[in-house]
Design an enzyme around this catalytic site. Structure first.
Site, PDB file in Angstrom:
ATOM      1  N   CYS A  43       0.851  -1.279   0.272  1.00 48.16           N
ATOM      2  CA  CYS A  43      -0.058  -0.018   0.138  1.00 48.16           C
ATOM      3  C   CYS A  43       0.889   1.164  -0.025  1.00 48.16           C
ATOM      4  CB  CYS A  43      -0.922  -0.013   1.351  1.00 48.16           C
ATOM      5  SG  CYS A  43      -1.877   1.538   1.452  1.00 48.16           S
ATOM      6  N   CYS A  48      -1.458   1.563  -3.084  1.00 48.98           N
ATOM      7  CA  CYS A  48      -2.505   2.940  -2.965  1.00 48.98           C
ATOM      8  C   CYS A  48      -1.844   3.991  -2.587  1.00 48.98           C
ATOM      9  CB  CYS A  48      -3.489   2.503  -1.694  1.00 48.98           C
ATOM     10  SG  CYS A  48      -3.491   0.875  -1.122  1.00 48.98           S
ATOM     11  N   LYS A  51       0.193   5.265  -5.970  1.00 54.85           N
ATOM     12  CA  LYS A  51      -0.805   5.356  -7.073  1.00 54.85           C
ATOM     13  C   LYS A  51      -1.764   6.452  -6.932  1.00 54.85           C
ATOM     14  CE  LYS A  51      -4.496   3.810  -6.643  1.00 54.85           C
ATOM     15  NZ  LYS A  51      -5.056   2.586  -6.397  1.00 54.85           N
ATOM     16  N   TYR A 177      -8.701  -3.861 -11.299  1.00 56.38           N
ATOM     17  CA  TYR A 177      -8.270  -2.342 -10.492  1.00 56.38           C
ATOM     18  C   TYR A 177      -6.942  -1.767 -11.269  1.00 56.38           C
ATOM     19  CZ  TYR A 177     -11.403  -2.936  -6.391  1.00 56.38           C
ATOM     20  OH  TYR A 177     -12.447  -2.975  -5.241  1.00 56.38           O
ATOM     21  N   GLU A 181      -6.903   1.589 -13.609  1.00 56.42           N
ATOM     22  CA  GLU A 181      -6.345   2.543 -13.010  1.00 56.42           C
ATOM     23  C   GLU A 181      -5.088   3.209 -13.706  1.00 56.42           C
ATOM     24  OE1 GLU A 181      -5.866   1.747  -8.685  1.00 56.42           O
ATOM     25  OE2 GLU A 181      -7.784   2.271  -8.162  1.00 56.42           O
ATOM     26  N   HIS A 434     -27.341  21.180  -3.276  1.00 54.83           N
ATOM     27  CA  HIS A 434     -27.536  21.612  -4.797  1.00 54.83           C
ATOM     28  C   HIS A 434     -26.561  22.562  -5.031  1.00 54.83           C
ATOM     29  CE1 HIS A 434     -29.520  21.804  -8.595  1.00 54.83           C
ATOM     30  NE2 HIS A 434     -29.622  23.106  -8.424  1.00 54.83           N
ATOM     31  N   GLU A 439     -26.368  14.542  -4.822  1.00 53.07           N
ATOM     32  CA  GLU A 439     -27.871  14.934  -4.504  1.00 53.07           C
ATOM     33  C   GLU A 439     -28.682  13.795  -5.254  1.00 53.07           C
ATOM     34  OE1 GLU A 439     -29.712  18.582  -5.894  1.00 53.07           O
ATOM     35  OE2 GLU A 439     -28.208  18.906  -7.232  1.00 53.07           O
TER      36      GLU A 439
HETATM   37  P1  NDP Z   1      -7.671  -8.119 -10.462  1.00 56.74           P
HETATM   38  O1  NDP Z   1      -7.951  -9.655 -10.080  1.00 56.74           O
HETATM   39  O2  NDP Z   1      -8.745  -6.930 -10.136  1.00 56.74           O
HETATM   40  O3  NDP Z   1      -7.525  -7.853 -12.206  1.00 56.74           O
HETATM   41  C1  NDP Z   1      -6.675  -9.095 -12.551  1.00 56.74           C
HETATM   42  C2  NDP Z   1      -7.045  -8.972 -14.210  1.00 56.74           C
HETATM   43  O4  NDP Z   1      -6.133  -9.552 -15.037  1.00 56.74           O
HETATM   44  C3  NDP Z   1      -8.389  -9.107 -14.464  1.00 56.74           C
HETATM   45  O5  NDP Z   1      -9.059  -8.517 -15.514  1.00 56.74           O
HETATM   46  C4  NDP Z   1      -8.132 -10.807 -15.038  1.00 56.74           C
HETATM   47  O6  NDP Z   1      -9.135 -11.209 -16.168  1.00 56.74           O
HETATM   48  C5  NDP Z   1      -6.993 -10.574 -15.753  1.00 56.74           C
HETATM   49  N1  NDP Z   1      -6.200 -11.864 -15.836  1.00 56.74           N
HETATM   50  C6  NDP Z   1      -5.897 -12.778 -14.847  1.00 56.74           C
HETATM   51  N2  NDP Z   1      -5.353 -13.727 -15.235  1.00 56.74           N
HETATM   52  C7  NDP Z   1      -5.074 -13.663 -16.572  1.00 56.74           C
HETATM   53  C8  NDP Z   1      -4.607 -14.446 -17.648  1.00 56.74           C
HETATM   54  N3  NDP Z   1      -3.936 -15.464 -17.387  1.00 56.74           N
HETATM   55  N4  NDP Z   1      -4.508 -13.790 -18.772  1.00 56.74           N
HETATM   56  C9  NDP Z   1      -4.986 -12.602 -19.171  1.00 56.74           C
HETATM   57  N5  NDP Z   1      -5.589 -11.819 -18.077  1.00 56.74           N
HETATM   58  C10 NDP Z   1      -5.637 -12.438 -16.947  1.00 56.74           C
HETATM   59  O7  NDP Z   1      -6.131  -7.801 -10.142  1.00 56.74           O
HETATM   60  P2  NDP Z   1      -5.451  -6.458  -9.810  1.00 56.74           P
HETATM   61  O8  NDP Z   1      -4.148  -7.186 -10.214  1.00 56.74           O
HETATM   62  O9  NDP Z   1      -5.810  -5.432 -10.735  1.00 56.74           O
HETATM   63  O10 NDP Z   1      -5.673  -6.232  -8.317  1.00 56.74           O
HETATM   64  C11 NDP Z   1      -5.642  -6.961  -7.321  1.00 56.74           C
HETATM   65  C12 NDP Z   1      -6.411  -6.775  -6.178  1.00 56.74           C
HETATM   66  O11 NDP Z   1      -5.783  -5.222  -5.441  1.00 56.74           O
HETATM   67  C13 NDP Z   1      -7.700  -6.131  -6.641  1.00 56.74           C
HETATM   68  O12 NDP Z   1      -8.676  -7.009  -6.644  1.00 56.74           O
HETATM   69  C14 NDP Z   1      -8.135  -5.033  -5.234  1.00 56.74           C
HETATM   70  O13 NDP Z   1      -8.481  -6.086  -4.359  1.00 56.74           O
HETATM   71  C15 NDP Z   1      -6.632  -4.746  -4.929  1.00 56.74           C
HETATM   72  N6  NDP Z   1      -6.530  -3.238  -5.497  1.00 56.74           N
HETATM   73  C16 NDP Z   1      -7.462  -2.286  -5.077  1.00 56.74           C
HETATM   74  C17 NDP Z   1      -7.228  -0.981  -5.347  1.00 56.74           C
HETATM   75  C18 NDP Z   1      -8.128   0.220  -4.859  1.00 56.74           C
HETATM   76  O14 NDP Z   1      -8.693   0.032  -4.043  1.00 56.74           O
HETATM   77  N7  NDP Z   1      -8.339   1.107  -5.602  1.00 56.74           N
HETATM   78  C19 NDP Z   1      -6.464  -0.404  -6.579  1.00 56.74           C
HETATM   79  C20 NDP Z   1      -5.526  -1.696  -7.002  1.00 56.74           C
HETATM   80  C21 NDP Z   1      -5.609  -2.844  -6.534  1.00 56.74           C
HETATM   81  P3  NDP Z   1     -10.548 -11.840 -15.580  1.00 56.74           P
HETATM   82  O15 NDP Z   1     -11.438 -10.616 -14.928  1.00 56.74           O
HETATM   83  O16 NDP Z   1     -11.211 -12.469 -16.817  1.00 56.74           O
HETATM   84  O17 NDP Z   1     -10.419 -12.738 -14.468  1.00 56.74           O
END
Ligand code: NDP
Length: 451
Positions: A43, A48, A51, A177, A181, A434, A439
């Site tokens: 984080c 976080c 980022k 995510y 982002e 407003h 709102e």
């Molecule tokens: P996510 O699990 O959110 O996203 C991973 C992405 O990679 C998905 O779109 C997934 O596709 C894709 N993917 C997975 N495996 C493959 C593959 N073999 N080939 C191609 N694409 C693939 O993970 P992130 O790494 O983005 O984030 C991890 C976690 O960190 C989040 O879930 C969240 O909990 C946390 N986070 C929170 C943030 C916030 O609060 N703002 C910011 C960043 C991270 P599919 O959808 O099809 O499975």
């Protein structure tokens, strides 16, 4: 003489680990923590916080562009990546110091080294063997890249915070995510950005209507290659060529793989104890974060429940209180608000419409697509969406979703109302502010007609 050297030995000084250390120490426990990398974990160092600093930087571009319709004449914008990096690094160093100070001020013994578990009460760290009544595994997760030809040329979210130069052309892979982002951020910072995702709508797991909406909104600004996977990456003297399974080839300077994260459980000595691991390596715990080895607990991303900092903090706190104050509160995973800092922002709390239906609940849906007042003059072609999922029987608002500016700031407040059991009638009785986007949450009166 005490039976053990420590009451609690924490492995990992990230969000969950440091919180557990602090609370346990404040309850009189003798605590030690091992951290081989950086204080504050993902984080603070590669997640976080940096980022969000990058996200602020990205928003200035939109703000400057939007200002023109309001009469501002800003002749030329230019962005200096080195300045952002330097200032970000200074802030992160400051935060590292604060995290270390929290540990020191609470008399937590800090080992800046890797710890390996020898048995349920023994840890090897920094060449020493120490004994402890309890162990807490809070080692977090690590970005993961699928295996394909040239995958070694792709970078992860860990690397984007230290890129020596801003790439001119960037391909972001993934639809979660981190992907959305960073695609939003780097496109604003001036990178020619393309996003490739294997699914048809970004952000799986979020409300379907919101996913349609955010995919369209992001698609206005960033070329999206949906239902597309990456086959291989080849390096040549002018950069990288990414081969997509659609047959497209993209010339870029950088490929950012945001394809998920995996729990960090390797080389922790887990084979010496009786700890059950899930298929993806996550440590399996019960409702009180206890593993199958009774003296060992685990919290945060390493248990792969809800990978969010505030969740790890809450879990770490619960473990410390359970062990050292006898106050064993249960962790609630209901109504966890969350925001995605893409452009526009997305915020959500509670159930999606689909999750509510899957639970067999009868729901009314209130949804509005809004053009913000600001964009009547800014000229920006950006819409906002807000949505409420209301359980018919109780009238309670069980899901709240929005796409729009500062969604995280807004949804946080509504999460309190939802946790307090607010009904749609409570929302309706609340006077709006407003003119704001927020709102709309208290002025929606017409249920969505069922298709
Ligand atoms: P996510 O699990 O959110 O996203 C991973 C992405 O990679 C998905 O779109 C997934 O596709 C894709 N993917 C997975 N495996 C493959 C593959 N073999 N080939 C191609 N694409 C693939 O993970 P992130 O790494 O983005 O984030 C991890 C976690 O960190 C989040 O879930 C969240 O909990 C946390 N986070 C929170 C943030 C916030 O609060 N703002 C910011 C960043 C991270 P599919 O959808 O099809 O499975």
């Amino acid at each position: 003489m005490e039976e053990f050297d420590y009451d609690l030995f924490v492995i990992g000084a990230g969000s969950g680990g440091v919180r557990a250390c602090r609370i346990a120490a404040s309850l009189g426990a003798r605590v030690a923590v091992a951290e081989e990398r950086y204080f504050g974990g993902t984080c603070v160092n590669v997640g976080c916080v940096p980022k969000k600093l990058f996200s602020y930087a990205a928003h200035y571009r939109d703000d400057v562009e939007d200002s023109r319709g309001f009469g501002w004449e800003i002749p030329e914008m230019s962005f200096n990546w080195q300045t952002l990096l330097k200032n970000k690094n200074n802030e992160i160093n400051r935060l590292n110091g604060i995290y270390k100070a929290i540990l020191d001020n609470n008399q937590v013994q800090v080992f800046q080294a890797r710890a390996r578990i020898k048995d349920g009460h023994t840890v090897e760290v920094d060449g020493k063997t120490v004994s402890t009544k309890y162990i807490l595994i809070a080692t977090g997760g690590w970005p993961w890249i699928p295996d394909y030809e040239g995958a070694e040329y792709a970078i992860t979210s860990n690397d984007v915070f230290h890129m020596a130069e801003l790439p001119k052309r960037l391909l972001v892979v993934g639809g979660g995510y981190i992907s959305v982002e960073f695609a939003s951020i780097f496109s604003r910072l001036g990178c020619e950005t393309t996003l490739s995702y294997r699914g048809d709508l970004l952000l799986r797991g979020f409300d379907e209507e919101i996913r349609h909406f955010i995919t369209a909104e992001i698609g206005h600004d960033i070329p999206l290659k949906l239902e597309t996977n990456i086959d291989k990456i080849r390096k040549h003297d002018k950069g990288l060529r990414a081969f997509l399974d659609s047959g497209d080839e993209i010339e870029v300077d950088c490929v950012l793989s945001a394809t998920g994260r995996k729990p960090l459980t390797a080389d922790l000595g887990l084979e010496s104890v009786n700890i059950e691991l899930a298929k993806n390596g996550a440590v399996v715990v019960d409702d009180h974060f206890q593993t199958s080895e009774p003296s060992i607990y685990a919290v945060g991303d390493v248990i792969d429940r809800v990978a969010l900092t505030p969740v790890a903090l809450a879990e770490g706190q619960i473990v410390a209180r359970t062990l050292f104050s006898g106050d064993s509160k249960d962790m609630s995973y209901q109504n966890i608000p969350t925001a995605v800092f893409c452009h526009p922002n997305l915020g959500t709390c509670g159930l999606t419409e689909q999750a509510a239906q899957n639970q067999g609940l009868n729901v009314d849906i209130y949804v509005a697509t809004v053009k913000q007042l600001k964009h009547t003059l800014s000229g920006r072609d950006e819409m906002a969406m807000i949505k409420l999922v209301v359980e018919q029987q109780s009238d309670r608002v069980i899901g709240l979703h929005m796409v729009g500016p500062d969604a995280g700031e807004l949804v946080q407040g509504f999460a309190v109302a939802m946790n307090a059991g607010a009904t749609k009638a409570d929302f309706d009785q609340t006077i709006g502010i407003h003119p704001t986007l927020a709102e709309e949450f208290v002025t929606m009166r017409t249920k969505r007609k069922e298709h």
